[in-house]
Design a protein around this motif. Structure first.
Motif, short mmCIF file in Angstrom:
data_model
loop_
_atom_site.label_atom_id
_atom_site.label_comp_id
_atom_site.label_asym_id
_atom_site.label_seq_id
_atom_site.Cartn_x
_atom_site.Cartn_y
_atom_site.Cartn_z
N ASP A 61 10.10 -35.04 46.99
CA ASP A 61 8.68 -35.10 46.66
C ASP A 61 8.40 -36.11 45.57
OD1 ASP A 61 7.55 -33.30 48.50
OD2 ASP A 61 7.95 -31.57 47.23
N ASP A 64 8.53 -39.64 47.04
CA ASP A 64 7.39 -39.97 47.89
C ASP A 64 6.13 -40.20 47.08
OD1 ASP A 64 8.86 -39.90 50.20
OD2 ASP A 64 8.26 -37.88 50.78
N MET A 313 5.22 -32.41 50.40
CA MET A 313 4.78 -33.43 51.36
C MET A 313 4.76 -32.91 52.78
SD MET A 313 3.71 -36.32 50.13
CE MET A 313 3.89 -37.43 51.52
N ASP A 314 5.64 -31.98 53.10
CA ASP A 314 5.70 -31.43 54.46
C ASP A 314 4.60 -30.41 54.72
OD1 ASP A 314 7.88 -33.00 54.97
OD2 ASP A 314 9.36 -31.41 54.65
N LEU A 316 1.31 -30.88 53.50
CA LEU A 316 0.00 -31.51 53.40
C LEU A 316 -0.55 -31.80 54.79
CD1 LEU A 316 0.61 -34.04 50.49
CD2 LEU A 316 -0.21 -31.68 50.36
N SER A 318 -3.42 -33.92 57.36
CA SER A 318 -3.65 -35.36 57.58
C SER A 318 -4.60 -35.96 56.54
CB SER A 318 -4.17 -35.62 58.99
OG SER A 318 -5.40 -34.93 59.20
N GLU A 320 -5.03 -34.90 53.44
CA GLU A 320 -4.31 -34.96 52.16
C GLU A 320 -3.29 -36.09 52.16
OE1 GLU A 320 -4.37 -30.31 50.77
OE2 GLU A 320 -3.20 -30.85 52.55
N ARG A 321 -2.67 -36.32 53.29
CA ARG A 321 -1.72 -37.43 53.36
C ARG A 321 -2.42 -38.78 53.18
NH1 ARG A 321 3.46 -36.85 55.39
NH2 ARG A 321 4.11 -34.69 55.71
N LYS A 322 -3.65 -38.87 53.65
CA LYS A 322 -4.42 -40.10 53.41
C LYS A 322 -4.67 -40.29 51.92
CE LYS A 322 -7.04 -40.08 57.78
NZ LYS A 322 -8.39 -39.90 58.36
#
Length: 601
Positions: A61, A64, A313-314, A316, A318, A320-322
């Protein structure tokens, strides 16, 4: 790219001194935070139950988020979220293992990486992860400060949402006593205490700064759809209040809105608008907040509230990933020190003309060709007016020795080849044996510009590298690595490695670097791609096929440098190449350089 002996000598004082050495120093300068003395906007993420995550998950994490430009995280030292208790202290404030040791490890790991840690405690009813009274609160503060005081990369939130009138409430008098306690134990430690769910009044500000003595303010603003549009004005209003009181300090948005909290589900655009508003209004920090999904029966995903089984990260979604991918680009480069792309390139620009960089095809009025570092390699042999085989100052990384004959020009390409072959006997005594590689550098040295190559890395465990370096400017030794690619090195086949190094300055003698990797969707040695570097006074930007993949604030790289291509054995990083893959060749179709019209140096 560097010689290990040099690094060992530079590190020797630290190895001989057995004490823990703080590598990252958080400070305050007016209304800004500083990292190692440099004004820095704190871009962070909630990691509340991080003490329940495995070390492997934490490292993944941190990597990333750091790649995406984040430089701090918030962790709760009193954490009983999601039917778990991963608190570093117990309900009496005493050490609680293994979680206090885990907190010490996490702070040290972040210190090593240049990251800041927010360590938060909270008052409660004495249940899981709560401090029931003032006495337990005092003991908890002492436990945490004594455990972590050797590191300068963390601050203490004395009481989360301390003004909410429930079990979290901590009176001003107790808060002042806690602040004075920290000052006695650790005079340099920065301290705050956060507010819950409202914008601050002038009395809130005055009491926090003049009575309690906090070092900065952490308002948790209201969470509704209008919030992102209000943050800039609210920030400016807070700054004006502090100016009137006579004590301006940083405003740190430590816990904004999040997804899964109310009926309003903020989008990536809402998060990024709030971040931009915080920075534009003069805020000093902002957090990507995340937590449980309240509208599902099991509250999944729980995100930072439960990290026992899945890393953050796994968990989150879509949107939140943005946010993670784009937050580092949402604020100016002088505010966030670095950003690295997460995910694919997206749509890439089309080549219209060879006269301009691929990423800047419409900027004819900006760029002019810089011939001393440009070559299409069409003459059938190396242009020795522009290029020098090998390096006068270095023979290569052992065991592979640079050999001039391994640099050739064939089929309108510059080719650098690595071979399995014997080396001269006198070089064996210096650690070279069984392998030869290649290097070529420009005769010219320059500072700033745009540098673009079309290249295909060698398909072996040998490195293919494009970089800039020199050590002739008095007092300075710096380096910019555009790429270091291990085409067939296990685990590195798709890793686009980038870095900037400082080995010495007139005032610094230690080596440090700011590295970043972009994960390509294809094996990098499979084909030719266009790689670019844009280097100016403010920033260093990296491009792949015309798309931006990394941005670093330019704090030190202002010296004229050589442009270098080379191949090396990197046994400590890529491992040794498999002999059956040799010879292997790093191919460069062209190198083109430009300067801005206003600059020709």
């Amino acid at each position: 790219m560097r010689r290990f002996i040099r690094l060992l000598l530079l590190s020797l004082p630290l190895l001989l001194d057995g004490r823990v050495q703080a590598a990252t120093v958080l400070g305050v300068e007016g209304t800004r935070f500083t990292l190692d003395g440099k004004p820095t906007f704190l871009l962070g993420f909630s990691y509340y139950a991080g003490l329940g995550a495995s070390e492997e998950s934490v490292r993944a994490d941190l990597t990333d988020f750091q790649k995406a430009g984040f430089n701090w995280l918030r962790i709760w030292a009193t954490c009983g979220l999601a039917e778990q208790d991963v608190s570093a202290v117990d309900a009496q404030g005493h050490p609680r293992e293994p979680f206090l040791s885990k907190l010490k490890w996490l702070v040290a790991e972040c210190d090593r990486r240049g990251l800041v840690v927010d360590v938060t405690v909270t008052r409660g009813k004495g249940g899981s992860g709560q401090l029931p009274d003032f006495a337990s609160h005092q003991r908890a503060v002492e436990t945490l400060v004594e455990a972590l005081k050797s590191h300068r990369n963390w601050y203490l939130d004395l009481a989360n949402e301390r003004d909410v009138r429930d079990a979290r409430y901590v009176p001003d008098g107790e808060l002042k006593t806690l602040r004075e306690q920290v000052r006695r134990l650790d005079p340099q430690r920065l301290v705050t205490a956060s507010f819950g769910g409202h914008d601050l009044s002038q009395e809130d500000v005055r009491t926090s700064l003049m009575t309690v003595g906090l070092d900065f303010l952490c308002p948790h603003r209201p969470r509704h759809a209008q919030s992102p549009g209000q943050t800039e004005a609210q920030t400016r209003a807070l700054l004006a209040m502090m100016q009137e009181i006579g004590r301006p300090v940083p405003i740190h948005y430590q816990e904004p809105f999040r997804r899964g909290y109310t009926a309003w589900e903020p989008t990536a655009a809402d998060f990024l608008a709030d971040l931009r508003s915080a920075e534009a209004g003069g805020g000093a920090g902002w957090c990507f907040h995340n937590g449980t999904q309240r509208d599902t029966p099991d509250r999944e995903p729980r995100r930072s509230f439960d990290l026992r089984r899945r890393r953050l990260m796994d968990q989150l979604d879509s949107e939140e990933r943005k946010v993670v991918a784009e937050a580092g680009l949402a604020v100016p480069v002088e505010v966030v020190n670095q950003w690295t792309r997460v995910g694919p390139l997206g749509q890439t620009p089309k080549r219209i003309t060879d006269a301009l960089p691929l990423s800047h095809q419409s900027e004819a009025s900006v760029w002019v060709k810089y011939e001393p570092m440009s070559d299409e390699f069409e003459d059938g042999s190396l242009d020795t007016d522009k290029w020098v085989r090998n390096m006068e100052w270095w023979k290569g990384r052992q065991p592979a020795l640079f050999k001039g004959e391994n640099v050739t020009v064939e089929s309108s390409q510059l080719r650098l080849t690595m071979r399995k072959e014997a080396v001269p006997e006198e070089m064996v005594k210096r650690g070279y044996h069984d392998y030869t590689s290649a290097a070529v550098h420009s005769r010219d040295r320059t500072c700033y510009g745009y540098f673009e190559v079309k290249a295909k890395p060698m398909n072996s465990g040998g490195s293919s590298s494009f970089w800039f370096q020199q050590d002739t400017t008095p007092g300075w030794l710096t380096e910019i690595d555009v790429f270091e690619i291990g085409g067939k090195a296990p685990g590195h086949e798709k890793k686009y490695h980038m870095n900037v190094h400082v080995f010495r300055t007139p005032t610094e003698k230690r080596h440090w670097s700011i590295g970043g990797d972009w994960d390509a969707p294809w094996p990098l040695a499979d084909d030719f791609h266009v790689y670019g570097l844009e280097w100016d006074e403010e920033s260093i930007k990296y491009y792949v096929d015309g798309a931006l993949v990394r941005r670093v604030r330019n704090t030190h790289w202002h010296q004229p440098l050589y442009l270098i291509f080379d191949s090396e054995t990197m046994p400590q990083w890529f491992g040794m190449p498999d002999d059956k893959d040799l010879p292997s060749t790093f191919q460069v179709d062209y190198v083109r350089a430009w300067k801005k019209q206003s600059r020709r140096d």
